[in-house]
Motif scaffolding. Structure first.
Motif, PDB file in Angstrom:
ATOM      1  N   ALA A 299       0.839  -1.198   0.000  1.00  0.00           N
ATOM      2  CA  ALA A 299       0.000   0.000   0.000  1.00  0.00           C
ATOM      3  C   ALA A 299       0.871   1.244   0.000  1.00  0.00           C
ATOM      4  O   ALA A 299       1.822   1.340   0.787  1.00  0.00           O
ATOM      5  N   HIS A 300       0.530   2.215  -0.857  1.00  0.00           N
ATOM      6  CA  HIS A 300       1.417   3.365  -1.056  1.00  0.00           C
ATOM      7  C   HIS A 300       0.632   4.676  -1.092  1.00  0.00           C
ATOM      8  O   HIS A 300      -0.268   4.857  -1.916  1.00  0.00           O
ATOM      9  N   TRP A 301       0.985   5.570  -0.163  1.00  0.00           N
ATOM     10  CA  TRP A 301       0.435   6.917  -0.127  1.00  0.00           C
ATOM     11  C   TRP A 301       1.253   7.812  -1.053  1.00  0.00           C
ATOM     12  O   TRP A 301       2.480   7.773  -1.020  1.00  0.00           O
TER      13      TRP A 301
ATOM     14  N   PHE B 212       1.364  12.058   7.786  1.00  0.00           N
ATOM     15  CA  PHE B 212       0.504  11.619   8.883  1.00  0.00           C
ATOM     16  C   PHE B 212      -0.208  10.320   8.532  1.00  0.00           C
ATOM     17  O   PHE B 212      -0.271   9.394   9.341  1.00  0.00           O
ATOM     18  N   ALA B 213      -0.751  10.266   7.304  1.00  0.00           N
ATOM     19  CA  ALA B 213      -1.455   9.059   6.875  1.00  0.00           C
ATOM     20  C   ALA B 213      -0.542   7.841   6.947  1.00  0.00           C
ATOM     21  O   ALA B 213      -0.953   6.762   7.388  1.00  0.00           O
ATOM     22  N   TYR B 214       0.692   8.023   6.529  1.00  0.00           N
ATOM     23  CA  TYR B 214       1.648   6.919   6.609  1.00  0.00           C
ATOM     24  C   TYR B 214       1.930   6.536   8.063  1.00  0.00           C
ATOM     25  O   TYR B 214       1.930   5.344   8.414  1.00  0.00           O
ATOM     26  N   ASP B 215       2.140   7.532   8.911  1.00  0.00           N
ATOM     27  CA  ASP B 215       2.484   7.261  10.304  1.00  0.00           C
ATOM     28  C   ASP B 215       1.405   6.459  11.017  1.00  0.00           C
ATOM     29  O   ASP B 215       1.705   5.578  11.833  1.00  0.00           O
ATOM     30  N   VAL B 216       0.129   6.737  10.712  1.00  0.00           N
ATOM     31  CA  VAL B 216      -0.952   6.061  11.431  1.00  0.00           C
ATOM     32  C   VAL B 216      -1.379   4.753  10.765  1.00  0.00           C
ATOM     33  O   VAL B 216      -2.226   4.032  11.314  1.00  0.00           O
ATOM     34  N   THR B 217      -0.781   4.436   9.618  1.00  0.00           N
ATOM     35  CA  THR B 217      -1.171   3.194   8.933  1.00  0.00           C
ATOM     36  C   THR B 217      -0.006   2.248   8.660  1.00  0.00           C
ATOM     37  O   THR B 217      -0.226   1.128   8.181  1.00  0.00           O
ATOM     38  N   LYS B 218       1.200   2.659   8.964  1.00  0.00           N
ATOM     39  CA  LYS B 218       2.371   1.858   8.595  1.00  0.00           C
ATOM     40  C   LYS B 218       2.396   0.485   9.252  1.00  0.00           C
ATOM     41  O   LYS B 218       3.032  -0.443   8.736  1.00  0.00           O
TER      42      LYS B 218
ATOM     43  N   SER C   5       3.959   2.280   2.439  1.00  0.00           N
ATOM     44  CA  SER C   5       5.034   3.240   2.210  1.00  0.00           C
ATOM     45  C   SER C   5       4.478   4.522   1.609  1.00  0.00           C
ATOM     46  O   SER C   5       3.278   4.645   1.338  1.00  0.00           O
ATOM     47  N   ILE C   6       5.382   5.485   1.410  1.00  0.00           N
ATOM     48  CA  ILE C   6       5.075   6.702   0.663  1.00  0.00           C
ATOM     49  C   ILE C   6       5.870   6.671  -0.627  1.00  0.00           C
ATOM     50  O   ILE C   6       7.094   6.551  -0.613  1.00  0.00           O
TER      51      ILE C   6
ATOM     52  N   VAL D 283      -1.968  17.417  11.952  1.00  0.00           N
ATOM     53  CA  VAL D 283      -0.846  16.637  11.439  1.00  0.00           C
ATOM     54  C   VAL D 283       0.474  16.977  12.091  1.00  0.00           C
ATOM     55  O   VAL D 283       1.494  16.363  11.781  1.00  0.00           O
ATOM     56  N   LYS D 284       0.515  17.930  12.969  1.00  0.00           N
ATOM     57  CA  LYS D 284       1.770  18.313  13.617  1.00  0.00           C
ATOM     58  C   LYS D 284       1.941  17.603  14.946  1.00  0.00           C
ATOM     59  O   LYS D 284       0.967  17.345  15.638  1.00  0.00           O
TER      60      LYS D 284
END
Length: 338
Positions: A122-124, A180-186, A215-216, A337-338
């Protein structure tokens, strides 16, 4: 006494999704955009969508937007640029919706570069690039000193920046929201399968050989479902050219520049916030052949990636959406997101 839905008129009424009244605007907290039925299926099977809104302009195969009481909504565009742009525009411009505070997630499947991903990964995306707004000469007629059969619009040779264009060639999404999306779904558990495990043996790249992961990396849009290493290598050069080397495409799909064009126009009209748009693509297939295959063999192969991609797109996008839905009091005003 317990009554079954079959014998309870009231229960049957409650079990049927309510058709939204024209006078009541629907204000999604999170709007999920899928492109075809199999991408939408996990959402429809796992979420309690209780409100259906018919929207003029949607594809006849997918004529409604489904919403839950929690504020999660789902729409399906149908495949390709034309369907994507017209369907997203229909919802974004519809007087039946208030998208001014909505978070939008495009969540679909696509091809993947074996250097950057594997079946089910899965890739953001931070950058979204159109592969097709260019000149192309048949490979049998390309000048001997050209390195590719594609050049930018108005350009003289491959590798030269386009001199004119449509203005929709590159979209840059909110990088903080992507991070942020990556951080909460990795760490979201992803499904894998035996067929996919066996198929990965065709590839030498470390990413391709491994299990699905999040990943991103960026995505490349084309109405043409192209396949093969030679085209892929030329597309890598094209993406680098248009973004001054900032983007690395890892996924390929057939809609995203079109969908983003519609969302961007709606944002410019003050109807939604483009900084709240996120884009996720999961890998149903590799975009080129393995070391022991021809491009045609690879294109026609049954890799086992499709069911992984549709399920993992749901899992990852749902995990991201749930963070927003669960903390709507904070997210309503601005992305946290911060």
């Amino acid at each position: 006494m317990r009554l079954s839905i079959a014998t309870c008129t009231l229960c049957a009424t409650l079990a049927t999704p309510i058709l939204a009244q024209d006078s009541a605007k629907v204000a999604p907290k999170v709007l999920i955009i899928t492109m075809f039925g199999q991408e939408a299926k996990p959402w429809l099977e796992n979420e309690a969508f209780s409100i259906k809104t018919e929207v003029p302009g949607l594809n006849p195969e997918y004529p409604t937007v489904e919403c839950s009481d929690a504020g999660l909504c789902l729409m399906t565009t149908a495949m390709g640029f034309s369907n994507a742009a017209s369907s997203v525009a229909a919802v974004a411009l519809s007087p039946k919706f208030d998208l001014s505070q909505s978070y939008v997630v495009i969540a679909g499947i696509g091809g993947v570069d074996p250097k950057d991903g594997t079946l089910g990964s899965a890739h953001w995306a931070k950058y979204v690039v159109d592969a097709d707004l260019n000149h192309r000469i048949d490979s049998s007629e390309v000048p001997e000193d050209w390195s590719a059969d594609t050049i930018g619009l108005g350009a003289e040779i491959p590798g030269e920046k386009p001199k004119w264009g449509a203005g929709t060639e590159v979209f840059a999404l909110n990088p903080d929201l992507v991070d942020f999306a990556y951080d909460v779904t990795k760490d979201v558990p992803l499904v894998d399968g035996e067929t996919a495990v066996a198929y990965r043996a065709h590839y030498d790249q470390a990413a391709a050989q491994g299990k699905p992961f999040v990943s991103i990396c960026d995505t490349l849009s084309s109405d043409t479902y192209w396949h093969g290493s030679k085209i892929a290598e030329s597309k890598e050069e094209w993406v680098a050219l248009l973004t001054d080397g900032k983007a690395n495409y890892c996924t390929t799909q057939m809609e995203d520049n079109a969908s983003l064009t519609a969302l961007k126009r709606a944002s410019e009209a003050g109807l939604l916030d483009f900084d709240r748009v996120a884009l996720l693509r999961t890998a149903s297939n590799f975009d080129r052949q393995g070391h022991d295959q021809s491009a045609v063999e690879s294109l026609k192969a049954k890799s086992g990636g499709f069911p992984l991609a549709t399920e993992n797109a749901y899992r990852v996008a749902k995990a991201y959406a749930e963070v927003i839905l669960s903390n709507w009091g904070e997210w309503k005003a601005a992305p946290q997101v911060k």
